[in-house]
Design a protein around this motif. Structure first.
Motif, PDB file in Angstrom:
ATOM      1  N   UNK A 117       0.836  -1.208   0.000  1.00  0.00           N
ATOM      2  CA  UNK A 117       0.000   0.000   0.000  1.00  0.00           C
ATOM      3  C   UNK A 117       0.867   1.254   0.000  1.00  0.00           C
ATOM      4  N   UNK A 118       1.924   1.229   0.787  1.00  0.00           N
ATOM      5  CA  UNK A 118       2.839   2.370   0.804  1.00  0.00           C
ATOM      6  C   UNK A 118       3.476   2.597  -0.555  1.00  0.00           C
ATOM      7  N   UNK A 119       3.878   1.510  -1.200  1.00  0.00           N
ATOM      8  CA  UNK A 119       4.488   1.631  -2.526  1.00  0.00           C
ATOM      9  C   UNK A 119       3.485   2.184  -3.534  1.00  0.00           C
ATOM     10  N   UNK A 120       2.229   1.715  -3.484  1.00  0.00           N
ATOM     11  CA  UNK A 120       1.201   2.217  -4.395  1.00  0.00           C
ATOM     12  C   UNK A 120       0.899   3.693  -4.164  1.00  0.00           C
ATOM     13  N   UNK A 121       0.983   4.110  -2.906  1.00  0.00           N
ATOM     14  CA  UNK A 121       0.717   5.509  -2.574  1.00  0.00           C
ATOM     15  C   UNK A 121       1.944   6.398  -2.745  1.00  0.00           C
ATOM     16  N   UNK A 122       3.062   5.786  -3.087  1.00  0.00           N
ATOM     17  CA  UNK A 122       4.285   6.555  -3.292  1.00  0.00           C
ATOM     18  C   UNK A 122       4.981   6.963  -2.006  1.00  0.00           C
ATOM     19  N   UNK A 123       4.692   6.240  -0.930  1.00  0.00           N
ATOM     20  CA  UNK A 123       5.302   6.540   0.367  1.00  0.00           C
ATOM     21  C   UNK A 123       6.432   5.553   0.607  1.00  0.00           C
ATOM     22  N   UNK A 124       7.625   6.074   0.775  1.00  0.00           N
ATOM     23  CA  UNK A 124       8.778   5.215   1.041  1.00  0.00           C
ATOM     24  C   UNK A 124       8.762   4.804   2.507  1.00  0.00           C
ATOM     25  N   UNK A 125       8.780   3.508   2.733  1.00  0.00           N
ATOM     26  CA  UNK A 125       8.892   2.995   4.089  1.00  0.00           C
ATOM     27  C   UNK A 125      10.214   2.271   4.196  1.00  0.00           C
ATOM     28  N   UNK A 126      11.075   2.786   5.016  1.00  0.00           N
ATOM     29  CA  UNK A 126      12.358   2.135   5.223  1.00  0.00           C
ATOM     30  C   UNK A 126      12.221   0.964   6.171  1.00  0.00           C
ATOM     31  N   UNK A 127      13.325   0.313   6.404  1.00  0.00           N
ATOM     32  CA  UNK A 127      13.319  -0.840   7.300  1.00  0.00           C
ATOM     33  C   UNK A 127      13.143  -0.416   8.756  1.00  0.00           C
ATOM     34  N   UNK A 128      13.314   0.859   9.051  1.00  0.00           N
ATOM     35  CA  UNK A 128      13.142   1.343  10.417  1.00  0.00           C
ATOM     36  C   UNK A 128      11.743   1.101  10.951  1.00  0.00           C
ATOM     37  N   UNK A 129      10.724   1.259  10.094  1.00  0.00           N
ATOM     38  CA  UNK A 129       9.344   1.029  10.523  1.00  0.00           C
ATOM     39  C   UNK A 129       9.145  -0.428  10.924  1.00  0.00           C
ATOM     40  N   UNK A 130       9.716  -1.330  10.149  1.00  0.00           N
ATOM     41  CA  UNK A 130       9.606  -2.753  10.465  1.00  0.00           C
ATOM     42  C   UNK A 130      10.342  -3.081  11.767  1.00  0.00           C
ATOM     43  N   UNK A 131      11.511  -2.462  11.965  1.00  0.00           N
ATOM     44  CA  UNK A 131      12.255  -2.696  13.206  1.00  0.00           C
ATOM     45  C   UNK A 131      11.481  -2.196  14.417  1.00  0.00           C
ATOM     46  N   UNK A 132      10.844  -1.011  14.297  1.00  0.00           N
ATOM     47  CA  UNK A 132      10.048  -0.489  15.409  1.00  0.00           C
ATOM     48  C   UNK A 132       8.857  -1.390  15.698  1.00  0.00           C
ATOM     49  N   UNK A 133       8.220  -1.883  14.657  1.00  0.00           N
ATOM     50  CA  UNK A 133       7.070  -2.770  14.830  1.00  0.00           C
ATOM     51  C   UNK A 133       7.486  -4.085  15.492  1.00  0.00           C
ATOM     52  N   UNK A 134       8.614  -4.629  15.073  1.00  0.00           N
ATOM     53  CA  UNK A 134       9.104  -5.867  15.684  1.00  0.00           C
ATOM     54  C   UNK A 134       9.465  -5.639  17.153  1.00  0.00           C
ATOM     55  N   UNK A 135      10.059  -4.488  17.458  1.00  0.00           N
ATOM     56  CA  UNK A 135      10.370  -4.156  18.853  1.00  0.00           C
ATOM     57  C   UNK A 135       9.089  -4.073  19.677  1.00  0.00           C
ATOM     58  N   UNK A 136       8.043  -3.453  19.108  1.00  0.00           N
ATOM     59  CA  UNK A 136       6.760  -3.362  19.809  1.00  0.00           C
ATOM     60  C   UNK A 136       6.187  -4.750  20.057  1.00  0.00           C
ATOM     61  N   UNK A 137       6.298  -5.637  19.060  1.00  0.00           N
ATOM     62  CA  UNK A 137       5.794  -7.004  19.214  1.00  0.00           C
ATOM     63  C   UNK A 137       6.475  -7.722  20.370  1.00  0.00           C
ATOM     64  N   UNK A 138       7.785  -7.616  20.417  1.00  0.00           N
ATOM     65  CA  UNK A 138       8.549  -8.315  21.464  1.00  0.00           C
ATOM     66  C   UNK A 138       8.222  -7.742  22.838  1.00  0.00           C
ATOM     67  N   UNK A 139       8.116  -6.418  22.950  1.00  0.00           N
ATOM     68  CA  UNK A 139       7.794  -5.800  24.238  1.00  0.00           C
ATOM     69  C   UNK A 139       6.393  -6.173  24.715  1.00  0.00           C
ATOM     70  N   UNK A 140       5.420  -6.121  23.816  1.00  0.00           N
ATOM     71  CA  UNK A 140       4.047  -6.448  24.200  1.00  0.00           C
ATOM     72  C   UNK A 140       3.940  -7.925  24.562  1.00  0.00           C
TER      73      UNK A 140
END
Length: 187
Positions: A117-140
């Motif tokens: 969806x980000x690619x279709x909308x032209x929004x660059x998502x770096x790997x940082x977003x995935x790292x933050x999400x994975x950190x949130x998963x582990x903490x929760x």
């Protein structure tokens, strides 16, 4: 860090975390150890240039927010589908189930959908977003497992904080109050 090394790091962390969940492992008894991996992931994510896309910041921020929500939901699902049990010596153990694998699969599918969806909308998502999400998963996951263990210990007649034995983290093991009444959690 280059994007290839980011991908390799994320893949290695996911493989490590998933593989560990399907082996029985003792639930950590506090201390700093459960927070090391999430802290490293957050630091690496925040060091990434372009955590938010430069062209459309509000949309990029919204996608990052959704990614974090997915991480939180995945961490909670991960913890709730893990089987817990207390050994006679009072140590509490955890192991992932088939439902845990389904949670991981769904989480990865949703994340891939967000990236698309980000690619279709032209929004660059770096790997940082995935790292933050994975950190949130582990903490929760850790917070939810801790809560489940303490709740089960209280229901079994212990307060979950008595010091019957120690573990590698120092202090009383989770479920220390239920050493005389072993329990197994069904998922």
């Amino acid at each position: 860090m280059s994007s290839l090394s980011d991908v390799l790091l994320i893949a290695a962390v996911v493989v490590l975390v998933v593989a560990r969940q399907f082996r029985a492992q003792r639930v950590a008894a506090g201390g700093r150890r459960p927070y090391v991996l999430p802290a490293v992931l957050v630091l690496l994510a925040l060091r990434q240039p372009g955590l938010l896309g430069a062209h459309d910041r509000p949309l990029s921020l919204a996608l990052l927010g959704v990614e974090l929500v997915v991480g939180v939901v995945m961490g909670a699902g991960w913890a709730w589908t893990s089987r817990l049990w207390t050994e006679p010596d009072g140590t509490v153990w955890s192991k992932g189930t088939r439902a845990t694998l389904a949670v991981w699969g769904a989480g990865i599918a949703v994340r891939l959908g967000l990236m698309g969806a980000g690619a279709l909308l032209g929004v660059h998502q770096g790997s940082g977003a995935l790292m933050l999400s994975l950190a949130a998963s582990v903490l929760v996951r850790q917070a939810t497992l801790t809560w489940r263990v303490r709740t089960a210990a209280a229901a079994a007649g212990g307060d979950g904080s008595r010091g019957e034995g120690t573990s590698s983290g120092g202090g009383a093991p989770y479920g220390g109050g239920v050493a005389s009444a072993p329990w197994k959690d069904r998922v």
